[in-house]
Design an enzyme around this catalytic site. Structure first.
Site, PDB file in Angstrom:
ATOM      1  CD  GLU A  56      17.176  88.554  25.992  1.00  0.00           C
ATOM      2  OE1 GLU A  56      17.055  89.928  26.216  1.00  0.00           O
ATOM      3  OE2 GLU A  56      17.023  88.253  24.958  1.00  0.00           O
ATOM      4  CB  CYS A  79      12.866  93.234  23.333  1.00  0.00           C
ATOM      5  SG  CYS A  79      12.436  91.686  23.085  1.00  0.00           S
ATOM      6  CB  ALA A 158      43.436  96.955  -0.537  1.00  0.00           C
ATOM      7  NE  ARG A 188      32.994  93.069  -1.315  1.00  0.00           N
ATOM      8  CZ  ARG A 188      33.251  92.761  -2.516  1.00  0.00           C
ATOM      9  NH1 ARG A 188      32.463  91.955  -3.342  1.00  0.00           N
ATOM     10  NH2 ARG A 188      34.041  93.393  -3.407  1.00  0.00           N
ATOM     11  NE  ARG A 211      33.001  87.664  -4.029  1.00  0.00           N
ATOM     12  CZ  ARG A 211      33.719  88.396  -5.058  1.00  0.00           C
ATOM     13  NH1 ARG A 211      34.831  88.191  -5.296  1.00  0.00           N
ATOM     14  NH2 ARG A 211      33.028  89.428  -5.408  1.00  0.00           N
TER      15      ARG A 211
END
Length: 373
Positions: A56, A79, A158, A188, A211
């Site tokens: 904002e 907020c 995987a 990650r 990484r």
């Protein structure tokens, strides 16, 4: 274009802007904002990084004096508290905004409707609930952390086309293609912490680090190790960043001292199980957790119902072997009617691989209900 159509277009733009902050805002949410006056976009902004200006403020600064009498479209309730930065609700009032359109309220106890109330009490028209589903999917990690009081959990693995994560001889490198591995590394970057079991450490000796250079700090690396089998020479101790080891061994054991000498933080819990681990991580400020293995750990979180998203790299590979490892160990679910399903299943290609991802059944609906949408 009708008012509702134009509102939708501006909120879509705000959502696209918000997504740009996906690597650097945690523990804050991703937020985008668009300031519109007389049908013209006069300022845009998004939360770029934790500690930086909120969306904002960026958008209002870009708009300048043109914000007077304008409408602010924002993906989350502004907020109303002093944190790392001043409250956005005050910036909205000072800018002379006449109307605020937001996707949904912020469940953060420091906000939770207070921003809307502050604006409404000052005469600003407030609308919410538009594109709330899209905004919830954008910030599901943040929202789960605030409403469930635990980190949001992603189970990721995987596997071959026949559902194996390793051969009978426990060989798993590499099932995924180079492009698939890049996708895995990107996961990650999006999560605060990564967790594996001690078996994965013993089999693969992973570094578990970020990484790609997209996030603004190292990730927390976590090992569940009841018997403290993690070798002190493990590669993860050679990488910058904290390593947390959960065990139920007694305090002051010789294996614990070896790990602490290598820089590990060893946490002794009475029971090393999903609920107690997540509770401790929440106290440490961890908002999102990526679980990468192995099958015993993934099964424990699945059986406990303490997961929110599943993300799978499926490679065009056939491994076979009745004793070859699958992604979920344990006894499984039976009867079949008790097996959990996923919502919002999606697919995409990464090189030769197909990425499948979905949310725990009811996860997003529960969030929407808790936000009052």
């Amino acid at each position: 274009m009708s008012r509702s159509e134009s509102s939708a277009a501006y909120l879509r733009q705000a959502l696209r802007l918000a997504k740009r902050g996906r690597y650097r805002t945690s523990p804050n949410p991703m937020v985008g904002a668009v300031v519109v006056r007389a049908g013209e976009v006069v300022g845009v902004g998004y939360h770029r990084r934790v500690g930086g200006p909120h969306a904002e403020v960026e958008a209002l600064s870009a708009a300048g004096e043109r914000a007077q009498g304008a409408t602010l479209y924002v993906t989350l309730e502004p907020c109303n508290h002093q944190g790392r930065t001043p409250p956005c609700s005050e910036a909205v009032l000072m800018a002379g905004i006449e109307r605020v359109v937001a996707c949904h309220r912020d469940p953060n106890p420091g906000v939770s409707g207070g921003g809307f109330q502050r604006l409404g009490a000052s005469g600003i028209a407030v609308d919410s609930g538009v594109f709330s589903d899209e905004a919830i999917r954008l910030n599901w990690r943040y929202l789960i952390s605030k409403t469930e009081h635990r980190p949001a959990v992603t189970l990721k693995w995987a596997m071959s086309l026949d559902g194996k994560i390793a051969t009978v001889k426990r060989d798993s490198q590499w099932i995924s293609s180079p492009a698939g591995r890049q996708w895995g590394l990107d996961q990650r970057e999006r999560n605060d912490a990564i967790l594996v079991g001690s078996g994965t450490v013993l089999d693969d000796d992973p570094s578990l680090d970020r990484r790609l250079g997209r996030a603004n700090r190292p990730n927390l690396r976590i090992v569940l190790d009841r018997r403290l089998r993690t070798p002190a020479k493990s590669r993860m101790f050679d990488i910058v960043g904290e390593v947390l080891v959960y065990t139920d061994r007694s305090v002051g054991s010789e294996p614990q001292q070896r790990l602490e000498d290598r820089g590990a933080i060893v946490v002794n819990l009475r029971h090393v199980e999903p609920m107690t681990v997540l509770a401790d991580l929440h106290q440490r400020g961890v908002q999102s957790l990526l679980i990468e293995g192995g099958g015993t750990v993934a099964a424990a979180f699945t059986q406990a119902g303490l997961y929110d998203r599943v993300a799978v790299n499926c490679a065009p590979l056939l491994i076979g072997g009745s004793q070859a490892l699958g992604p979920l160990g344990g006894d499984g679910f039976h009867p079949l009617s008790k097996a959990p399903r996923l919502d919002k299943l999606s697919s995409e290609r990464r090189g030769e691989d197909v990425i499948l991802s979905g949310f725990r059944e009811g996860c997003l609906q529960d969030l929407s209900a808790k936000l009052g949408n």
